[in-house]
Design a protein around this motif. Structure first.
Motif, PDB file in Angstrom:
ATOM      1  N   SER A  76      -1.669  -2.652   1.662  1.00  0.00           N
ATOM      2  CA  SER A  76      -1.199  -2.878   3.038  1.00  0.00           C
ATOM      3  C   SER A  76      -0.839  -1.598   3.776  1.00  0.00           C
ATOM      4  CB  SER A  76      -0.033  -3.871   3.068  1.00  0.00           C
ATOM      5  OG  SER A  76       1.159  -3.256   2.670  1.00  0.00           O
ATOM      6  N   VAL A  77      -0.714  -0.490   3.055  1.00  0.00           N
ATOM      7  CA  VAL A  77      -0.459   0.772   3.768  1.00  0.00           C
ATOM      8  C   VAL A  77      -1.669   1.160   4.618  1.00  0.00           C
ATOM      9  CG1 VAL A  77       1.201   1.687   2.108  1.00  0.00           C
ATOM     10  CG2 VAL A  77      -1.225   2.192   1.812  1.00  0.00           C
ATOM     11  N   ASN A  78      -2.818   0.572   4.311  1.00  0.00           N
ATOM     12  CA  ASN A  78      -4.024   0.902   5.078  1.00  0.00           C
ATOM     13  C   ASN A  78      -4.299  -0.086   6.209  1.00  0.00           C
ATOM     14  OD1 ASN A  78      -4.688   3.153   3.521  1.00  0.00           O
ATOM     15  ND2 ASN A  78      -5.478   1.830   1.901  1.00  0.00           N
ATOM     16  N   MET A  79      -3.374  -0.981   6.432  1.00  0.00           N
ATOM     17  CA  MET A  79      -3.618  -1.987   7.483  1.00  0.00           C
ATOM     18  C   MET A  79      -3.318  -1.432   8.863  1.00  0.00           C
ATOM     19  SD  MET A  79      -3.131  -5.700   6.419  1.00  0.00           S
ATOM     20  CE  MET A  79      -3.964  -6.389   5.027  1.00  0.00           C
ATOM     21  N   GLU A  80      -4.069  -1.931   9.824  1.00  0.00           N
ATOM     22  CA  GLU A  80      -3.828  -1.557  11.224  1.00  0.00           C
ATOM     23  C   GLU A  80      -3.707  -2.829  12.048  1.00  0.00           C
ATOM     24  OE1 GLU A  80      -6.398   1.526  12.579  1.00  0.00           O
ATOM     25  OE2 GLU A  80      -6.150   2.654  10.710  1.00  0.00           O
ATOM     26  N   PHE A  81      -3.433  -2.676  13.342  1.00  0.00           N
ATOM     27  CA  PHE A  81      -3.197  -3.855  14.179  1.00  0.00           C
ATOM     28  C   PHE A  81      -4.380  -4.829  14.122  1.00  0.00           C
ATOM     29  CE2 PHE A  81      -0.171  -1.534  17.406  1.00  0.00           C
ATOM     30  CZ  PHE A  81       0.645  -1.182  16.352  1.00  0.00           C
ATOM     31  N   GLU A  82      -5.603  -4.286  14.116  1.00  0.00           N
ATOM     32  CA  GLU A  82      -6.801  -5.164  14.116  1.00  0.00           C
ATOM     33  C   GLU A  82      -6.803  -6.103  12.916  1.00  0.00           C
ATOM     34  OE1 GLU A  82      -6.959  -1.910  14.341  1.00  0.00           O
ATOM     35  OE2 GLU A  82      -8.460  -1.247  15.801  1.00  0.00           O
ATOM     36  N   ASP A  83      -6.280  -5.613  11.780  1.00  0.00           N
ATOM     37  CA  ASP A  83      -6.294  -6.457  10.576  1.00  0.00           C
ATOM     38  C   ASP A  83      -5.407  -7.687  10.792  1.00  0.00           C
ATOM     39  OD1 ASP A  83      -7.923  -4.770   8.798  1.00  0.00           O
ATOM     40  OD2 ASP A  83      -6.316  -3.333   9.135  1.00  0.00           O
ATOM     41  N   TRP A  84      -4.314  -7.496  11.514  1.00  0.00           N
ATOM     42  CA  TRP A  84      -3.416  -8.634  11.757  1.00  0.00           C
ATOM     43  C   TRP A  84      -3.991  -9.553  12.829  1.00  0.00           C
ATOM     44  CZ3 TRP A  84       0.693  -4.297  11.850  1.00  0.00           C
ATOM     45  CH2 TRP A  84       0.938  -3.895  10.532  1.00  0.00           C
ATOM     46  N   ASN A  89      -6.550 -14.729  14.069  1.00  0.00           N
ATOM     47  CA  ASN A  89      -7.762 -15.461  14.480  1.00  0.00           C
ATOM     48  C   ASN A  89      -8.232 -16.412  13.381  1.00  0.00           C
ATOM     49  OD1 ASN A  89      -7.986 -14.419  17.044  1.00  0.00           O
ATOM     50  ND2 ASN A  89      -9.196 -12.655  16.389  1.00  0.00           N
ATOM     51  N   ASP A  90      -8.139 -15.981  12.124  1.00  0.00           N
ATOM     52  CA  ASP A  90      -8.560 -16.859  11.020  1.00  0.00           C
ATOM     53  C   ASP A  90      -7.665 -18.092  10.939  1.00  0.00           C
ATOM     54  OD1 ASP A  90     -10.691 -15.299  10.329  1.00  0.00           O
ATOM     55  OD2 ASP A  90      -9.624 -14.160   8.788  1.00  0.00           O
ATOM     56  N   ILE A  91      -6.368 -17.901  11.200  1.00  0.00           N
ATOM     57  CA  ILE A  91      -5.463 -19.061  11.195  1.00  0.00           C
ATOM     58  C   ILE A  91      -5.865 -20.006  12.330  1.00  0.00           C
ATOM     59  CG2 ILE A  91      -3.060 -19.795  11.642  1.00  0.00           C
ATOM     60  CD1 ILE A  91      -2.213 -17.221  10.091  1.00  0.00           C
ATOM     61  N   ALA A  92      -6.108 -19.448  13.502  1.00  0.00           N
ATOM     62  CA  ALA A  92      -6.456 -20.295  14.656  1.00  0.00           C
ATOM     63  C   ALA A  92      -7.763 -21.043  14.405  1.00  0.00           C
ATOM     64  CB  ALA A  92      -6.558 -19.434  15.910  1.00  0.00           C
ATOM     65  N   GLU A  93      -8.751 -20.348  13.801  1.00  0.00           N
ATOM     66  CA  GLU A  93     -10.048 -20.984  13.551  1.00  0.00           C
ATOM     67  C   GLU A  93      -9.948 -22.151  12.579  1.00  0.00           C
ATOM     68  OE1 GLU A  93     -13.329 -18.382  12.124  1.00  0.00           O
ATOM     69  OE2 GLU A  93     -12.937 -17.417  14.076  1.00  0.00           O
ATOM     70  N   ASN A  94      -9.014 -22.050  11.629  1.00  0.00           N
ATOM     71  CA  ASN A  94      -8.890 -23.096  10.605  1.00  0.00           C
ATOM     72  C   ASN A  94      -7.698 -24.004  10.830  1.00  0.00           C
ATOM     73  OD1 ASN A  94     -10.962 -22.381   8.380  1.00  0.00           O
ATOM     74  ND2 ASN A  94     -10.065 -20.424   8.991  1.00  0.00           N
ATOM     75  N   TYR A  95      -7.100 -23.899  12.006  1.00  0.00           N
ATOM     76  CA  TYR A  95      -5.812 -24.534  12.276  1.00  0.00           C
ATOM     77  C   TYR A  95      -5.823 -26.047  12.060  1.00  0.00           C
ATOM     78  CZ  TYR A  95      -1.242 -24.794  14.561  1.00  0.00           C
ATOM     79  OH  TYR A  95       0.082 -24.976  14.836  1.00  0.00           O
ATOM     80  N   ASP A 217      -1.146 -26.220  22.839  1.00  0.00           N
ATOM     81  CA  ASP A 217      -2.132 -25.820  21.833  1.00  0.00           C
ATOM     82  C   ASP A 217      -1.905 -24.378  21.370  1.00  0.00           C
ATOM     83  OD1 ASP A 217      -3.238 -28.248  22.119  1.00  0.00           O
ATOM     84  OD2 ASP A 217      -4.912 -27.586  23.404  1.00  0.00           O
ATOM     85  N   LEU A 218      -2.184 -24.169  20.092  1.00  0.00           N
ATOM     86  CA  LEU A 218      -2.073 -22.810  19.544  1.00  0.00           C
ATOM     87  C   LEU A 218      -3.084 -21.899  20.229  1.00  0.00           C
ATOM     88  CD1 LEU A 218      -0.926 -21.105  16.953  1.00  0.00           C
ATOM     89  CD2 LEU A 218      -3.275 -21.393  16.186  1.00  0.00           C
ATOM     90  N   ARG A 219      -2.660 -20.685  20.528  1.00  0.00           N
ATOM     91  CA  ARG A 219      -3.635 -19.680  20.958  1.00  0.00           C
ATOM     92  C   ARG A 219      -3.216 -18.336  20.399  1.00  0.00           C
ATOM     93  NH1 ARG A 219      -1.635 -16.683  25.444  1.00  0.00           N
ATOM     94  NH2 ARG A 219       0.178 -17.731  26.315  1.00  0.00           N
ATOM     95  N   VAL A 220      -4.185 -17.450  20.294  1.00  0.00           N
ATOM     96  CA  VAL A 220      -3.884 -16.110  19.787  1.00  0.00           C
ATOM     97  C   VAL A 220      -3.868 -15.151  20.964  1.00  0.00           C
ATOM     98  CG1 VAL A 220      -4.719 -14.217  18.328  1.00  0.00           C
ATOM     99  CG2 VAL A 220      -4.934 -16.584  17.545  1.00  0.00           C
ATOM    100  N   ALA A 221      -2.755 -14.466  21.140  1.00  0.00           N
ATOM    101  CA  ALA A 221      -2.683 -13.409  22.160  1.00  0.00           C
ATOM    102  C   ALA A 221      -2.663 -12.096  21.369  1.00  0.00           C
ATOM    103  CB  ALA A 221      -1.427 -13.567  22.999  1.00  0.00           C
ATOM    104  N   PRO A 222      -3.795 -11.415  21.278  1.00  0.00           N
ATOM    105  CA  PRO A 222      -3.912 -10.288  20.344  1.00  0.00           C
ATOM    106  C   PRO A 222      -3.122  -9.051  20.748  1.00  0.00           C
ATOM    107  CG  PRO A 222      -5.893 -10.471  21.681  1.00  0.00           C
ATOM    108  CD  PRO A 222      -5.020 -11.637  22.055  1.00  0.00           C
ATOM    109  N   ILE A 223      -2.694  -8.306  19.768  1.00  0.00           N
ATOM    110  CA  ILE A 223      -2.074  -7.006  20.041  1.00  0.00           C
ATOM    111  C   ILE A 223      -3.215  -5.996  20.121  1.00  0.00           C
ATOM    112  CG2 ILE A 223      -0.582  -5.200  19.122  1.00  0.00           C
ATOM    113  CD1 ILE A 223       1.089  -7.347  17.784  1.00  0.00           C
TER     114      ILE A 223
END
Ligand code: ASN
Length: 476
Positions: A76-84, A89-95, A217-223
């Motif tokens: 996780s030290v290599n994670m960036e905002f896009e990864d989150w 988005n994956d949660i929203a797609e499978n919600y 409804d759930l929506r993703v507002a990305p960072i």
């Protein structure tokens, strides 16, 4: 097996120590390894079942889960905002297909991840539980089994519609937790907010702390805004360091201050640099370096930060503050002033605002105002007129425009306030009641009236992230 007693959980496996394998360079993520391990452990898979399914719990409930393994698996030290953003988005797609979600994530940046997810998942109504471990599942002695089992038990059995962090028997609100120990199994804590649940012989949930499920409804507002920074003050900090951090293109900075939000007030050059930055539109948020407590303005050294345009982060953790600032700056339609206001407002349970009205006071105030009206009124019209504000707010809460029209035609004032000083428009903004808001505005409602807490209907729309309502209220 009765289908009703099976919960469906999606596990998003992003990496972290939990699924790592020993290599000659130390622990490293390994493809497919976690799934293979889980399949071979009776706590995680009942071989009589077709898919990955736990044995029944004491209450007879099984959890059937699928694992979506990320590629590449990341420390996780290599994670960036896009990864989150991808996780959101994956949660929203499978919600709709699952009852709950578990995110397996490394511990090092987990508190940033849970904060980021809590903001990006707008209108969350299902549990999202993030967990990981300090030692991998494949080690003989580990904390991974306990953390996985706890996260599965909660995700599969309780409707906690929040982004949570589960670690060492405690369930924290995700945007309140911090990693506090680099090696102990008890690695997380939340200094300003009690855990939402504890897992022992029984699972004990603090329901009074759990947020309500959102109705929209759930929506993703990305960072997407990355030009943010965190700067920890230290005694004798060179002013050039501050100047460099605040340079373009940086748009927001979390200033980690001493104690209750204090910074040196005997160094005018520091205050000058901060003032110059806030004048240019950089949002600077004051957060304490302490694990517990909040920013208060009872010292002159704290007040001088407010004087140069630094806004209070109340009791936000630095991790939640940074992700919230990046999140708000990602909204193209928010002005800098609006970003500053929302930074100081509770939107996902991430901060405690000062002086929140007490419910029993509200109820008492309401009952006593009704009693007064009844005692002093001679006819039904008086009672009606006095109750209109409350009734209008109730109609707006249900977006019942017909009832509103009847009351306005009957003489109700659209700007009348209820016992909290709220106008019907405040309620419309809070409840995202678009039709009512439109009706009220065309009948003279004023979006700039303030309630008891000094908030306007526009503030409420900002807090609720009702952007269509926001533009309606601003008249554009
Ligand atoms: N470096 C690891 C990570 O954050 C630490 C862990 O998961 N315990 O991915």
């Amino acid at each position: 097996m009765d289908n009703d007693l099976i919960s469906h959980v999606l596990i998003l496996y992003t990496g972290g120590t939990i699924g790592m394998r020993i290599t000659d360079r130390g622990y490293a993520p390994a493809k497919g390894f976690l799934q293979q391990q889980l399949r071979s452990m009776p706590q995680f898979h009942d071989p009589s079942q077709p898919d990955l399914t736990t044995p029944p719990s004491r209450l007879g409930r099984r959890i059937r889960y699928q694992i979506k393994e990320y590629d590449p698996l990341l420390d996780s030290v290599n994670m960036e905002f896009e990864d989150w953003v991808q996780i959101a988005n994956d949660i929203a797609e499978n919600y709709d297909q699952f009852d709950a979600f578990i995110v397996l994530h490394g511990t090092d940046t987990m508190a940033y991840a849970t904060s980021a997810l809590s903001f990006m998942l707008v209108n969350l109504a299902k549990p999202v539980i993030v967990t990981g471990s300090q030692l991998p599942l494949g080690e003989v002695r580990n904390d991974a089994v306990e953390n996985m089992l706890g996260a599965l038990a909660i995700a599969g059995s309780y409707s906690i519609p929040e982004v949570c962090l589960f670690f060492r028997s405690k369930l924290f609100r995700g945007n309140r937790a911090r990693k506090v120990d680099a090696s102990a199994f008890d690695a997380f804590d939340s200094g300003n907010f009690a855990p939402l649940a504890r897992v022992g012989v029984d699972v004990s949930i603090q329901w009074s702390l759990v947020r309500l499920a959102a109705k929209n409804d759930l929506r993703v507002a990305p960072i997407i805004e990355k030009n943010v920074a965190a700067l920890r003050l230290f005694p004798g900090i060179p002013v050039a360091l501050l100047e460099n951090v605040l340079k373009e293109p940086i748009r927001g900075v979390i200033l980690e201050t001493f104690g209750a939000g204090n910074a040196p007030d005997n160094r005018p050059e520091i205050l000058r640099v901060l003032q110059e930055a806030t004048d240019r539109g950089v949002v600077i948020v004051n957060c304490t370096q302490c694990m517990r407590g909040r920013v208060k303005s009872h010292y002159a050294s704290g007040q001088s930060l407010a004087d140069v345009g630094v806004v209070s982060g109340h009791d936000l953790t630095p991790e939640a503050a940074l992700m919230k600032l990046a999140y708000l700056l990602s909204y193209a339609d928010l002005s800098i002033e609006e970003v500053k206001r929302v930074m100081q407002t509770n939107i996902r349970g991430e901060l405690t605002e000062e002086e929140q009205p007490h419910t029993s006071f509200r109820e008492r105030a309401f009952v006593s105002s009704v009693a007064q009206i009844l005692a002093s009124s001679r006819n039904i019209e008086d009672v009606e007129a006095a109750l209109y504000p409350v009734l209008m707010c109730a109609a707006v809460a249900n977006d019942d425009v017909e009832a509103l029209i009847r009351m306005v035609e009957g003489g109700a004032d659209v700007n009348a306030v209820d016992y909290e000083g709220r106008t019907p428009l405040h309620v419309a903004a809070m409840k995202n009641a678009f039709l009512s808001a439109k009706f009220l505005l065309t009948h003279g409602a004023d979006p700039l009236l303030t309630d008891r807490l000094g908030r306007t209907a526009i503030d409420e729309a900002l807090r609720m992230e009702s952007h269509s309502l926001l533009s309606l209220l601003r008249g554009r």
